[in-house]
Enzyme design. Sequence first.
Site, PDB file in Angstrom:
ATOM      1  N   LYS A 218      -5.160   4.222  -6.568  1.00  0.00           N
ATOM      2  CA  LYS A 218      -4.677   2.867  -6.290  1.00  0.00           C
ATOM      3  C   LYS A 218      -5.833   1.973  -5.846  1.00  0.00           C
ATOM      4  CE  LYS A 218      -2.479   1.623  -2.513  1.00  0.00           C
ATOM      5  NZ  LYS A 218      -1.495   1.468  -1.439  1.00  0.00           N
TER       6      LYS A 218
ATOM      7  N   ASP B 203       1.674   0.082  -5.459  1.00  0.00           N
ATOM      8  CA  ASP B 203       1.954   0.326  -4.037  1.00  0.00           C
ATOM      9  C   ASP B 203       3.466   0.356  -3.841  1.00  0.00           C
ATOM     10  OD1 ASP B 203       2.775  -2.298  -4.249  1.00  0.00           O
ATOM     11  OD2 ASP B 203       1.638  -3.001  -2.504  1.00  0.00           O
TER      12      ASP B 203
END
Length: 214
Positions: free
Chosen positions: A124, A142
Amino acid sequence: MMRQLDYHTIRQIFTRFQEADPAPKGELDHVNAYTLLVAVALSAQATDAGVNRATKDLFPVVDTPQKMLDLGEEGLIEHIRTIGLYRNKAKNVMKLSQILVDDYGGEVPNSRAALQSLPGVGRKTANVVLNMWWRYPAQAVDTHIFRVGNRTGIAPGKNVDIVERAIEDNIPADFQLHAHHWLILHGRYHCKARKPLCPTCIIRDLCPFEEKTL
């Protein structure tokens, strides 16, 4: 799990996102690729606003890996102790800064594999840096994006990896660069976890979420 929306509906949704906010931006303050990398690493299990408060006085003077090493771990902790898990994050920032100096000439690499090899940098974080700095259409999933992807049917999936692939597969190519920003901002300010603001949502009529708030 929400059913997958069709291509035409997804294009309508992102056309509206684009009309409302043509050039969405991430909310983490930074001055270059290195400070962006550090900011994203610090943001794990913390809010962007909290990270920005902690780095407000840090980044104007510490904007390279070598300057971070010169500051030292305890010096960094003094700036970031208001952020959750700050000791572990400080250790990782110092380690990744040393690797950048030793192996990359003090520069942040623009490869996902190289970024993910750095301490404290997961997929991420790497995707955020690739997207925000090098404008690569990487999708950083997220909790907000995971929620919106599943609620709306834009990118349904049981885990973040499946949702990331669904975004890449389902969202038209011309929206890919800004897709993760539109989704995260929509999740942060409109499609909230506990009480989504459905009455004022710009995609309400296109969203199949059955538990819309009145």
